[in-house]
Write an enzyme that holds these catalytic residues in place. Sequence first.
Site, PDB file in Angstrom:
ATOM      1  N   THR A 136      97.394  65.884   1.638  1.00 19.97           N
ATOM      2  CA  THR A 136      97.935  67.234   1.796  1.00 19.97           C
ATOM      3  C   THR A 136      96.836  68.250   2.060  1.00 19.97           C
ATOM      4  OG1 THR A 136      98.940  69.008   0.485  1.00 19.97           O
ATOM      5  CG2 THR A 136      97.845  67.320  -0.747  1.00 19.97           C
ATOM      6  N   ASP A 137      97.219  69.358   2.684  1.00 15.46           N
ATOM      7  CA  ASP A 137      96.241  70.445   2.879  1.00 15.46           C
ATOM      8  C   ASP A 137      95.924  71.147   1.555  1.00 15.46           C
ATOM      9  OD1 ASP A 137      98.682  71.724   2.518  1.00 15.46           O
ATOM     10  OD2 ASP A 137      98.524  73.020   4.281  1.00 15.46           O
ATOM     11  N   GLU A 138      96.738  70.883   0.516  1.00 12.18           N
ATOM     12  CA  GLU A 138      96.553  71.612  -0.751  1.00 12.18           C
ATOM     13  C   GLU A 138      95.226  71.269  -1.430  1.00 12.18           C
ATOM     14  OE1 GLU A 138     100.147  71.987  -3.088  1.00 12.18           O
ATOM     15  OE2 GLU A 138     101.400  71.764  -1.313  1.00 12.18           O
ATOM     16  N   TYR A 162      98.621  68.737  -9.140  1.00 14.94           N
ATOM     17  CA  TYR A 162      99.025  67.926  -7.974  1.00 14.94           C
ATOM     18  C   TYR A 162      97.875  67.826  -6.972  1.00 14.94           C
ATOM     19  CZ  TYR A 162     100.983  67.026  -3.304  1.00 14.94           C
ATOM     20  OH  TYR A 162     101.202  66.547  -2.035  1.00 14.94           O
ATOM     21  N   LYS A 166      95.608  64.603  -5.745  1.00 17.32           N
ATOM     22  CA  LYS A 166      95.520  64.145  -4.338  1.00 17.32           C
ATOM     23  C   LYS A 166      94.060  64.176  -3.876  1.00 17.32           C
ATOM     24  CE  LYS A 166      98.416  63.159  -1.813  1.00 17.32           C
ATOM     25  NZ  LYS A 166      99.124  61.872  -1.534  1.00 17.32           N
ATOM     26  N   LYS A 201     112.184  71.109  -3.795  1.00 15.74           N
ATOM     27  CA  LYS A 201     111.283  71.831  -2.905  1.00 15.74           C
ATOM     28  C   LYS A 201     112.038  73.012  -2.301  1.00 15.74           C
ATOM     29  CE  LYS A 201     108.163  68.593  -3.546  1.00 15.74           C
ATOM     30  NZ  LYS A 201     108.225  67.296  -2.937  1.00 15.74           N
ATOM     31  N   ARG A 226     103.010  79.646   3.593  1.00 19.47           N
ATOM     32  CA  ARG A 226     102.897  78.206   3.834  1.00 19.47           C
ATOM     33  C   ARG A 226     103.025  77.960   5.336  1.00 19.47           C
ATOM     34  NH1 ARG A 226     101.195  78.754  -0.440  1.00 19.47           N
ATOM     35  NH2 ARG A 226     101.647  77.690  -2.396  1.00 19.47           N
ATOM     36  N   HIS A 296      99.272  79.767  -8.515  1.00 18.13           N
ATOM     37  CA  HIS A 296      99.968  79.702  -7.218  1.00 18.13           C
ATOM     38  C   HIS A 296      99.020  80.011  -6.053  1.00 18.13           C
ATOM     39  CE1 HIS A 296     104.048  80.891  -5.159  1.00 18.13           C
ATOM     40  NE2 HIS A 296     103.415  79.926  -4.523  1.00 18.13           N
TER      41      HIS A 296
HETATM   42  P1  NAD Z   1     108.482  62.378  -2.218  1.00 20.42           P
HETATM   43  O1  NAD Z   1     108.277  62.866  -3.618  1.00 20.42           O
HETATM   44  O2  NAD Z   1     109.709  62.777  -1.480  1.00 20.42           O
HETATM   45  O3  NAD Z   1     108.413  60.781  -2.199  1.00 20.42           O
HETATM   46  C1  NAD Z   1     107.471  60.055  -2.914  1.00 20.42           C
HETATM   47  C2  NAD Z   1     107.918  58.612  -2.956  1.00 20.42           C
HETATM   48  O4  NAD Z   1     106.925  57.860  -3.688  1.00 20.42           O
HETATM   49  C3  NAD Z   1     109.256  58.384  -3.669  1.00 20.42           C
HETATM   50  O5  NAD Z   1     110.072  57.524  -2.912  1.00 20.42           O
HETATM   51  C4  NAD Z   1     108.857  57.749  -4.981  1.00 20.42           C
HETATM   52  O6  NAD Z   1     109.850  56.859  -5.510  1.00 20.42           O
HETATM   53  C5  NAD Z   1     107.589  57.003  -4.603  1.00 20.42           C
HETATM   54  N1  NAD Z   1     106.717  56.786  -5.755  1.00 20.42           N
HETATM   55  C6  NAD Z   1     106.322  57.700  -6.689  1.00 20.42           C
HETATM   56  N2  NAD Z   1     105.552  57.099  -7.618  1.00 20.42           N
HETATM   57  C7  NAD Z   1     105.445  55.791  -7.258  1.00 20.42           C
HETATM   58  C8  NAD Z   1     104.771  54.671  -7.811  1.00 20.42           C
HETATM   59  N3  NAD Z   1     104.067  54.771  -8.941  1.00 20.42           N
HETATM   60  N4  NAD Z   1     104.845  53.491  -7.163  1.00 20.42           N
HETATM   61  C9  NAD Z   1     105.563  53.355  -6.027  1.00 20.42           C
HETATM   62  N5  NAD Z   1     106.247  54.396  -5.463  1.00 20.42           N
HETATM   63  C10 NAD Z   1     106.183  55.591  -6.078  1.00 20.42           C
HETATM   64  O7  NAD Z   1     107.157  62.814  -1.437  1.00 20.42           O
HETATM   65  P2  NAD Z   1     106.982  63.302   0.070  1.00 20.42           P
HETATM   66  O8  NAD Z   1     107.197  64.754   0.143  1.00 20.42           O
HETATM   67  O9  NAD Z   1     107.720  62.397   0.964  1.00 20.42           O
HETATM   68  O10 NAD Z   1     105.413  63.055   0.248  1.00 20.42           O
HETATM   69  C11 NAD Z   1     104.916  61.784   0.663  1.00 20.42           C
HETATM   70  C12 NAD Z   1     103.414  61.840   0.733  1.00 20.42           C
HETATM   71  O11 NAD Z   1     102.994  62.845   1.641  1.00 20.42           O
HETATM   72  C13 NAD Z   1     102.748  62.170  -0.601  1.00 20.42           C
HETATM   73  O12 NAD Z   1     101.581  61.395  -0.718  1.00 20.42           O
HETATM   74  C14 NAD Z   1     102.416  63.643  -0.482  1.00 20.42           C
HETATM   75  O13 NAD Z   1     101.291  63.979  -1.267  1.00 20.42           O
HETATM   76  C15 NAD Z   1     102.122  63.757   1.001  1.00 20.42           C
HETATM   77  N6  NAD Z   1     102.384  65.074   1.596  1.00 20.42           N
HETATM   78  C16 NAD Z   1     103.582  65.699   1.408  1.00 20.42           C
HETATM   79  C17 NAD Z   1     103.817  66.914   2.035  1.00 20.42           C
HETATM   80  C18 NAD Z   1     105.142  67.627   1.898  1.00 20.42           C
HETATM   81  O14 NAD Z   1     105.292  68.753   2.376  1.00 20.42           O
HETATM   82  N7  NAD Z   1     106.151  67.036   1.293  1.00 20.42           N
HETATM   83  C19 NAD Z   1     102.826  67.504   2.825  1.00 20.42           C
HETATM   84  C20 NAD Z   1     101.607  66.818   2.993  1.00 20.42           C
HETATM   85  C21 NAD Z   1     101.405  65.596   2.377  1.00 20.42           C
HETATM   86  P1  TYD Z   2     107.264  73.965  -2.507  1.00 16.80           P
HETATM   87  O1  TYD Z   2     108.395  73.613  -1.608  1.00 16.80           O
HETATM   88  O2  TYD Z   2     107.343  73.581  -3.940  1.00 16.80           O
HETATM   89  O3  TYD Z   2     105.931  73.397  -1.821  1.00 16.80           O
HETATM   90  P2  TYD Z   2     104.366  73.644  -2.220  1.00 16.80           P
HETATM   91  O4  TYD Z   2     104.312  74.228  -3.570  1.00 16.80           O
HETATM   92  O5  TYD Z   2     103.812  72.261  -2.176  1.00 16.80           O
HETATM   93  O6  TYD Z   2     103.827  74.540  -1.147  1.00 16.80           O
HETATM   94  O7  TYD Z   2     107.070  75.545  -2.452  1.00 16.80           O
HETATM   95  C1  TYD Z   2     106.852  76.239  -1.238  1.00 16.80           C
HETATM   96  C2  TYD Z   2     106.578  77.691  -1.574  1.00 16.80           C
HETATM   97  O8  TYD Z   2     107.764  78.279  -2.145  1.00 16.80           O
HETATM   98  C3  TYD Z   2     105.491  77.868  -2.638  1.00 16.80           C
HETATM   99  O9  TYD Z   2     104.727  79.036  -2.318  1.00 16.80           O
HETATM  100  C4  TYD Z   2     106.266  78.088  -3.918  1.00 16.80           C
HETATM  101  C5  TYD Z   2     107.534  78.778  -3.452  1.00 16.80           C
HETATM  102  N1  TYD Z   2     108.749  78.490  -4.257  1.00 16.80           N
HETATM  103  C6  TYD Z   2     109.535  79.548  -4.751  1.00 16.80           C
HETATM  104  O10 TYD Z   2     109.228  80.743  -4.547  1.00 16.80           O
HETATM  105  N2  TYD Z   2     110.651  79.236  -5.471  1.00 16.80           N
HETATM  106  C7  TYD Z   2     111.023  77.955  -5.720  1.00 16.80           C
HETATM  107  O11 TYD Z   2     112.050  77.716  -6.410  1.00 16.80           O
HETATM  108  C8  TYD Z   2     110.211  76.885  -5.195  1.00 16.80           C
HETATM  109  C9  TYD Z   2     110.587  75.438  -5.451  1.00 16.80           C
HETATM  110  C10 TYD Z   2     109.101  77.208  -4.464  1.00 16.80           C
END
Ligand code: NAD
Ligand code: TYD
Length: 356
Positions: A136-138, A162, A166, A201, A226, A296
């Site tokens: 992630t970019d975070e 988190y 990562k 999310k 974001r 945040h």
């Molecule tokens: P998600 O939470 O929707 O899915 C995570 C998956 O991992 C789930 O299916 C869960 O069951 C599985 N999992 C969790 N713990 C596990 C374990 N111990 N063993 C096996 N499986 C396990 O997450 P996502 O949003 O799809 O993100 C996927 C990846 O991409 C993550 O590594 C996250 O850090 C990265 N990522 C996410 C975003 C985003 O915006 N969602 C952005 C950049 C990077």
């Molecule tokens: P989120 O979807 O949790 O992604 P991330 O924290 O990984 O960026 O949140 C996106 C943005 O929205 C973040 O700035 C936090 C904000 N947010 C709210 O204001 N209210 C909410 O209920 C949630 C879940 C997020």
Amino acid sequence: MENKYKQNILITGGAGFIGSHVVRLFVDKYPEYNIINLDALTYAGNLANLKDIENRPNYTFVKADICDFDSILKIFKDHNITGVIHLAAESHVDRSIKDPFTFARTNVMGTLSLLQTAKECWNSPYEGNCFYHISTDEVYGTLQFDGTFFTETTKYDPHSPYSASKAGSDHFVRAFYDTYGLPTIVTNCSNNYGPYQFPEKLIPLFINNIRHNKPLPVYGKGENVRDWLYVEDHARAIDLIYHKGKIADTYNIGGFNEWKNIDLIKVIIKTVDRLLNRPEGQSEKLITYVTDRAGHDLRYAIDSSKLKNELGWEPSLQFEEGIEKTVKWYLDNQEWMDNVTSGDYQEYYQKMYINR
Ligand code: NAD
Ligand code: TYD
């Protein structure tokens, strides 16, 4: 195990949001590959996300925890794994604030257990092997409102449990290349949106709350920014980088699509109200400013020009089109949402895979 496939690719976290799109893309596009989806089915894992491809001959699901080294080793050997695309993780910042241990366990120790397995099973010079870690970019921390971007050389400065976990996993991945020569790639992507995202999310949570006339909890003043990318564009980037990316390299993936939270929320409200035939802006009254998230990060913005210049990737979808598709998908798939919010999805699949 000898088999007819060119590659046996282990995709971890394939039952989650991004993972399910990656699994679908690979299963559809590469019938010559055997795709093994390894997922622990935590609260975020939902096999209903893959219903349309679950019976394909080149697809196998295995329920396992990435921290369970012995099981992972067995899966690697049983399926003769040649490549890994690692997405399994705990992914929600708010949960990490409440329970940082689980994040360290899954994201750091789980990644380490996969790396160690790959190192034991693959042989130097590692021809045809690749361990691709999705991050992630975070990990870069936060930007100010000064027009700067995260690049591949930005110093890591994570703030949430988190992002710290990562960052730890990214460091282990790179350490395995530097120390053992394991062929690794890391990508750091901005916020994804689209179908099958767990409604904790921002975007799916707010679409569902607007539909049900429930309050929309905006953290702080809603001024955090974001950079949003449609999930299928991320999956396309992963496909490209898995095949054409340089070993030991890092690529940033982003949409050049920054939105202040409150502005994005207003677009979501407008779109949901329109699609539900409600008077325009009716649901703005649901906006409820709440206490800000601890630590945040103010602003994320990715410079993905390296990926464009070196591999020719660009997002394919304009944000207006992506958000329209996304809102429509959640409104059309209320059953999926109801199953996820009620917890029914877990009972069904946990029963199916228990004791396997
Ligand atoms: P998600 O939470 O929707 O899915 C995570 C998956 O991992 C789930 O299916 C869960 O069951 C599985 N999992 C969790 N713990 C596990 C374990 N111990 N063993 C096996 N499986 C396990 O997450 P996502 O949003 O799809 O993100 C996927 C990846 O991409 C993550 O590594 C996250 O850090 C990265 N990522 C996410 C975003 C985003 O915006 N969602 C952005 C950049 C990077
Ligand atoms: P989120 O979807 O949790 O992604 P991330 O924290 O990984 O960026 O949140 C996106 C943005 O929205 C973040 O700035 C936090 C904000 N947010 C709210 O204001 N209210 C909410 O209920 C949630 C879940 C997020």
